[in-house]
Design an enzyme around this catalytic site. Structure first.
Site, PDB file in Angstrom:
ATOM      1  N   GLY A   1       0.814  -1.217   0.000  1.00 58.30           N
ATOM      2  CA  GLY A   1       0.000   0.000   0.000  1.00 58.30           C
ATOM      3  C   GLY A   1       0.841   1.258   0.000  1.00 58.30           C
ATOM      4  O   GLY A   1       2.074   1.222   0.056  1.00 58.30           O
TER       5      GLY A   1
ATOM      6  N   ILE B   1      -4.338 -10.538   7.036  1.00 58.85           N
ATOM      7  CA  ILE B   1      -4.291 -10.432   8.491  1.00 58.85           C
ATOM      8  C   ILE B   1      -5.566 -10.938   9.163  1.00 58.85           C
ATOM      9  O   ILE B   1      -5.605 -11.039  10.397  1.00 58.85           O
ATOM     10  CB  ILE B   1      -3.970  -8.991   8.966  1.00 58.85           C
ATOM     11  CG1 ILE B   1      -5.087  -8.015   8.607  1.00 58.85           C
ATOM     12  CG2 ILE B   1      -2.633  -8.530   8.421  1.00 58.85           C
ATOM     13  CD1 ILE B   1      -4.939  -6.654   9.288  1.00 58.85           C
TER      14      ILE B   1
ATOM     15  N   ALA C   1      -4.886  -2.362   6.115  1.00 60.66           N
ATOM     16  CA  ALA C   1      -6.148  -1.764   6.586  1.00 60.66           C
ATOM     17  C   ALA C   1      -7.194  -1.777   5.479  1.00 60.66           C
ATOM     18  O   ALA C   1      -6.872  -1.783   4.290  1.00 60.66           O
ATOM     19  CB  ALA C   1      -5.922  -0.322   7.043  1.00 60.66           C
TER      20      ALA C   1
ATOM     21  N   ASP D   1      -7.664   9.411  12.708  1.00 58.24           N
ATOM     22  CA  ASP D   1      -8.425  10.445  13.395  1.00 58.24           C
ATOM     23  C   ASP D   1      -9.906  10.108  13.459  1.00 58.24           C
ATOM     24  O   ASP D   1     -10.645  10.652  14.281  1.00 58.24           O
ATOM     25  CB  ASP D   1      -8.256  11.780  12.675  1.00 58.24           C
ATOM     26  CG  ASP D   1      -8.795  11.740  11.248  1.00 58.24           C
ATOM     27  OD1 ASP D   1      -8.267  10.928  10.457  1.00 58.24           O
ATOM     28  OD2 ASP D   1      -9.721  12.505  10.920  1.00 58.24           O
TER      29      ASP D   1
ATOM     30  N   TYR E   1     -16.393   3.161   9.471  1.00 61.93           N
ATOM     31  CA  TYR E   1     -14.940   3.064   9.345  1.00 61.93           C
ATOM     32  C   TYR E   1     -14.266   3.403  10.682  1.00 61.93           C
ATOM     33  O   TYR E   1     -13.366   2.692  11.138  1.00 61.93           O
ATOM     34  CB  TYR E   1     -14.453   4.003   8.251  1.00 61.93           C
ATOM     35  CG  TYR E   1     -12.953   4.130   8.196  1.00 61.93           C
ATOM     36  CD1 TYR E   1     -12.165   3.116   7.649  1.00 61.93           C
ATOM     37  CD2 TYR E   1     -12.310   5.269   8.679  1.00 61.93           C
ATOM     38  CE1 TYR E   1     -10.790   3.231   7.602  1.00 61.93           C
ATOM     39  CE2 TYR E   1     -10.943   5.392   8.634  1.00 61.93           C
ATOM     40  CZ  TYR E   1     -10.177   4.374   8.096  1.00 61.93           C
ATOM     41  OH  TYR E   1      -8.808   4.493   8.059  1.00 61.93           O
TER      42      TYR E   1
END
Length: 292
Positions: A11, A36, A57, A99, A122
């Site tokens: 990525g 993962i 991710a 964040d 998310y």
């Protein structure tokens, strides 16, 4: 020599971390090399490594609204598998978070101790991953929150808005979301420094650029620093761009904990943007438009 494992190594951020570790003992695995969400594969991959940097991710914010379970399988359960494997071997885990775990309704920079309160799927999936690291690795787990990431690899806002310059006379960009544009190259360097700082206290760190702006301010700066007319960028509101996932209005993060690790924070966002835009991946986007 420290043995590093970089997950999500294919990525945008993973490639930068891999480059920062060039010449060292590093294993970088992309999605095809390591899923993962597979606990057995994770245990095998982590074995023999001292530091794990998790860049793997689910990053599709709007897609998470439609498939929260799938997003949480990667961002939550997958991180739990990594934390369990690190606990088994004693490896330190540097987990990249977001964040979006915060409520995004503040007016002052969020400290690392701020209560979580995600406003979309998310964010909830990323918070699940943070909680796994905190629970399973209280002494060797590091949660590194970032935001507004851009760089030479993959899709990102800076590349997108510069690409529009060749196709549109003007571009409308929201001016009511506040944050800190962060260069993935800078973040990768800080992650590596944290992994090498043996005495750094575990827990949450905020890794975003200094200063603050809006998406509109970032777009204007990108045009100006690329030799384009910044007045081609026009301000608008979030309401003009309906998206499935609600976005935080305020994503400005405080960086106080870096001092406890003996490490400096990241440069001002505009300083890093100017340097990033001199890289070939960005100059290629605007060369034709500037020449015309």
């Amino acid at each position: 020599m420290t043995r590093w494992l970089v997950t999500g190594g294919g990525g945008a951020l993973g490639r930068e971390v891999r480059a920062r570790l060039a010449g060292g003992q590093v294993t970088a695995l992309d999605r095809a090399g390591l899923d993962i969400t597979d606990p057995r594969a994770v245990r095998a991959a982590v074995a023999g490594h001292d530091v794990v940097v998790n860049c793997a991710a689910w990053t599709d914010v709007d897609g998470a609204e439609r498939a929260e379970a799938a997003a949480t399988a990667v961002n939550g359960t997958g991180v739990r598998h990594l934390a369990l494997a690190c606990r088994r071997t004693g490896a330190r885990l540097l987990h990249v978070s977001s964040d979006y775990v915060l409520p995004g309704n503040g007016t002052e920079p969020y400290p690392e101790s701020a209560p979580a309160g995600p406003v979309n799927a998310y964010g909830r999936s990323k918070l699940a991953g943070e909680r796994a690291v905190t629970e399973l690795l209280p002494d060797t787990g590091y949660i590194v929150r970032t935001a507004w990431l851009y760089g030479e690899h993959g899709q990102n806002f800076v590349a997108s808005v510069l690409g529009l310059a060749a196709r549109r006379d003007t571009v409308d960009v929201v001016d009511d979301q506040h944050g800190q544009p962060t260069w993935s190259y800078d973040l990768a360097g800080l992650l590596v420094a944290l992994g090498r700082a043996g005495g750094a206290p575990p827990g949450v760190y905020h890794a975003t650029a200094a200063g603050r702006t809006t998406w509109y301010g970032l777009a204007r700066a990108a045009y100006e620093l690329s030799g384009l007319d910044p007045d081609r960028v026009r301000p608008t509101t979030s309401a003009a761009f309906a998206r499935p996932a609600r976005r935080p209005a305020f994503s400005v993060l405080g960086h106080a904990r870096w001092a406890t690790a003996g490490l400096p924070g990241l440069p001002h966002w505009r300083t890093s943007l100017a340097e990033a835009l001199r890289r070939p991946a960005f100059t290629a986007l605007t060369s034709c438009d500037v020449a015309s």
